[in-house]
Design an enzyme around this catalytic site. Structure first.
Site, PDB file in Angstrom:
ATOM      1  N   HIS A  50     -37.807  86.203  53.399  1.00 16.78           N
ATOM      2  CA  HIS A  50     -38.406  84.936  52.968  1.00 16.78           C
ATOM      3  C   HIS A  50     -37.918  83.762  53.806  1.00 16.78           C
ATOM      4  CE1 HIS A  50     -34.818  84.644  50.167  1.00 16.78           C
ATOM      5  NE2 HIS A  50     -34.921  83.367  50.482  1.00 16.78           N
TER       6      HIS A  50
ATOM      7  N   ASP B  59     -35.517  92.470  51.358  1.00 16.54           N
ATOM      8  CA  ASP B  59     -35.706  91.086  51.807  1.00 16.54           C
ATOM      9  C   ASP B  59     -34.875  90.806  53.061  1.00 16.54           C
ATOM     10  OD1 ASP B  59     -36.241  88.408  52.019  1.00 16.54           O
ATOM     11  OD2 ASP B  59     -35.793  87.928  49.928  1.00 16.54           O
TER      12      ASP B  59
ATOM     13  N   SER C 296     -29.479  82.085  50.815  1.00 16.30           N
ATOM     14  CA  SER C 296     -30.425  83.132  51.194  1.00 16.30           C
ATOM     15  C   SER C 296     -30.112  83.613  52.602  1.00 16.30           C
ATOM     16  CB  SER C 296     -31.857  82.603  51.139  1.00 16.30           C
ATOM     17  OG  SER C 296     -32.253  82.353  49.817  1.00 16.30           O
TER      18      SER C 296
END
Length: 720
Positions: free
Chosen positions: A85, A227, A655
């Protein structure tokens, strides 16, 4: 309690004991006082190998990725891992119907196949220096008692440049300096940064892996998302940052991570470094109320409307799905976070805890004969109440129009462009038109659909008009009532029909015969102008309320530090390099329910739903599962691990952060948090808070068995 002087900040904090064993987004300088406890929890590394202010350490393998995520260097040729992402916009930018990298994945089989990206950066932190005394000395020269320079990025940047010395950047290619404030302006650190902008896409799994579970599973544990994405940093031949060039070469980094195949067990030590973005640990009770009932509630309501329209259009048209996937994903992340935060405030007593904290400080201050802490709390409470209506209107226009409607960003001609269009200089007119076209194409690009934008606008404006009184509307929006009898659809249709920005064909027709008068009367320009006029007006009306709150917060935080000098305190996140540590551990979200620490590929197959795009399983991955072709990536039982969770304290900005074992080896990439712990931005929830991490073994399996990109595995240092 005896009255105490406020100790120098770092010294005071060094005396403290941790309130919750795994709580904290700690500054790298605080490693020394946490190191003994980290060793007790299982750490096997030397302190200087984690952070060495006078040499290289694992800190030098961690990067700020694209301004809002974290990445880690995993080879001696500048290979960087981060989340899918985090790389999503870049993957999307390279995707077309013919080469749909979002859907099918991308793997560069040679370095020559790696794809350059526009407007991307990775930042290494070269040096961190405590400059509190220097900044406070400079601040003494400011005579205005109400000056906010102590928190001003512009002022602090001037101080950073002054301290670094004349021509610092010219003498040190790619280096820059920045001073940031911590604890509300009670501590200052200067960061020396090295920024690289030639960063190329190397690999990404299909979205059915990298985004598996999508919005349904967002903020949820158990999780089964692969991810990750892979990039490479390029530099000039001397290793210095340089713009994209075919002559650039892969960066030889100071340090890179070894990758462990050892896996994780319950209660194993885990540690994360990264760049957490924003937290609100020092909120008062009234600020929690404001955050919930205004900021979060409006964000949830308006994004729910926008995303509903976008999703319907994406599911109906594959081309729209490609065009709007990144926009939808970006909107969903903040939306779900707001929902989770409000849930935590309501169910975990966060507001009551903040009330108890401020009451305790007020009582302590009274015993010390120090009323300023009570005065600070009252100042915050009063200011929050005074600005409530303005703040509500501000958030409505920001979420409902500025962020919600794409044509709200229509190009408003500048004064110079207007003069050029009025003049007789053909080249000046052409230059003005080209500039306007460039700004127009920033929203009306290959990922824009006017039809989708219209539908979103009708839905958003309908809700906005319900909330905002006529007298507070942007001037052009008053036409909905005055000219269109409340018909929002007719209002939006009229804007697109008559605007030169209603379509590319309409703009081309205007560009062929440009007219200042036509632009001056253009409904889309008038709409955008009136919206931004109102937005600026609200912003300017709110600004006077910021300063008293920030000054009061500085006093309030100083009081907490003085009162609790024997307990740990860490500063709110502000996108600076931090570390956090804890254990690999499951949790019990409610009575008679326990979620284990690890998920496997079995769970991916259990969730498979070919009719739901969020849970489609990639055919290559499915074949690997059916053959049980997991090789060296399987766990001890022969199952294929996918993700795990840990008690580490993370937030947005973490992240892509590297998750390390006790030896400092990479065992996963942080990519999310669980619903039950999202309130950790306000207060750490020891029994519930979990970081969600993609297992590095799953990353390697996908690179190997799905991507077939052996060269990347050969480049990494993979250890048992």
């Amino acid at each position: 309690m005896k009255k105490r002087l406020l100790l120098p900040l770092f010294a005071a904090l060094c005396l403290s004991q941790i309130a919750h064993a795994d709580e904290g987004m700690w500054l790298m300088q605080q490693l020394g006082r946490k190191y003994a406890q980290m060793k007790e929890r299982g750490l096997k590394m030397k302190e200087y190998d984690l952070y060495n202010p006078n040499g290289t350490s694992l800190k030098d393998a961690v990067v700020l990725f694209d301004g809002g995520c974290t990445g880690e260097v995993v080879s001696d040729r500048g290979l960087v891992l981060t989340n899918h992402h985090c790389g999503y916009d870049m993957i999307q930018a390279h995707s077309t119907l013919e080469h749909n990298y979002l859907e099918n994945g991308f793997w560069a089989m040679r370095e020559a196949d790696e794809l350059p990206n526009k407007d991307i950066s990775v930042v290494f932190i070269d040096k961190i220096e405590d400059v509190t005394d220097y900044v406070k000395k400079e601040l003494k020269a400011i005579k205005d008692p109400n000056s906010m320079d102590y928190l001003s990025p512009k002022y602090l940047q001037k101080l950073a440049d002054k301290k670094a010395g004349k021509n610092f950047s010219a003498k040190n290619p790619g280096l820059s300096v920045e001073i940031k404030a911590f604890y509300g302006g009670n501590l200052y650190l200067m960061f020396t940064k090295k920024t690289y902008t030639d960063v190329r896409l190397v690999g990404a799994p299909p979205s059915s892996i990298g985004k598996f579970g999508a919005d349904t599973d967002n903020w949820i544990w158990p999780r089964h998302t692969g991810d990750f994405s892979i990039f490479r940093i390029y530099a000039d031949k001397n290793g210095n940052p340089a713009p994209y060039s075919e002559d650039n070469v892969p960066l030889k980094p100071k340090r890179f991570f070894n990758i462990s195949l050892g896996g994780v067990q319950e209660n194993d030590y885990a540690m994360i470094m990264g760049f957490p973005g924003t937290t609100h640990r020092y909120f008062t009770a009234s600020e929690v109320d404001e955050w919930k009932s205004i900021d979060n509630d409006i964000r949830i309501r308006m994004r729910d409307i926008r995303q509903g329209v976008m999703l319907r259009e994406m599911l109906a048209d594959p081309q729209i799905k490609i065009m709007y996937s990144a926009k939808y994903a970006a909107s969903q992340n903040a939306y779900k976070r707001a929902i989770g935060a409000n849930w935590a405030i309501k169910t975990r007593g966060l507001r009551q805890n903040k009330q108890a904290m401020q009451d305790r400080l007020i009582a302590w201050g009274a015993k010390q004969g120090t009323p300023r802490y009570e005065e600070a709390v009252h100042e915050i409470d009063a200011t929050v109440a005074k600005r409530a209506d303005l703040r509500r209107r501000y958030w409505m226009i920001e979420e409902g129009i500025i962020r919600g409607i794409e044509f709200a960003r229509s190009p408003i001609p500048t004064e110079d462009e207007t003069k050029a269009l009025q003049g007789n200089d053909a080249s000046a007119r052409k230059e003005a038109i080209d500039k306007i076209r460039t700004r127009y194409s920033k929203f009306a690009n290959k990922d824009y659909s006017a039809e989708v934008d219209k539908k979103v606008a009708v839905a958003m404006l309908t809700e906005y008009l319900k909330e905002i009184p006529y007298e507070n509307l942007p001037l052009h929006l008053r036409l909905v009532k005055d000219r269109f009898a409340g018909d929002v659809q007719a209002y939006v249709d009229d804007i697109f029909a008559r605007s030169v920005f209603g379509s590319e064909a309409q703009f081309d027709a205007f560009a062929a015969v440009p007219s200042v008068e036509k632009l001056a009367e253009d409904p889309m320009v008038l709409f955008a102008s009136s919206v931004f006029d109102e937005y600026r007006k609200l912003y300017n009306e709110l600004r006077p309320y910021d300063d008293p709150i920030l000054r009061a917060q500085r006093t309030y935080i100083a009081g907490l530090l003085e009162m609790d000098g024997d307990q740990d305190q860490f500063p709110d996140a502000n996108l600076t390099l931090r570390f956090t540590y804890g254990q690999v551990k499951g949790y019990s979200p409610r009575d008679n329910v326990y979620y284990g620490h690890q998920t496997t590929l079995d769970g991916v197959m259990e969730k498979e739903d070919p009719d739901n795009w969020e849970f489609v399983v990639d055919p290559k991955l499915k074949a690997v599962y059916e053959r049980k072709d997991f090789g060296r990536y399987a766990d001890r039982s022969g199952r294929m691990p996918v993700a795990f969770c840990a008690t580490t304290h993370t937030t947005g900005g973490n992240s892509g952060s590297p998750v390390m074992n006790a030896n400092g080896e990479l065992i996963g990439l942080n990519f999310d948090r669980n619903w039950e712990g999202v309130g950790g931005d306000i207060q750490y929830l020891a029994d519930y808070q979990r970081s969600i991490i993609v297992d590095i073994r799953y990353v390697l399996l996908v690179i190997d068995k799905v991507g077939g990109c052996q060269r990347l595995l050969d480049e990494m240092n993979i250890v048992p």
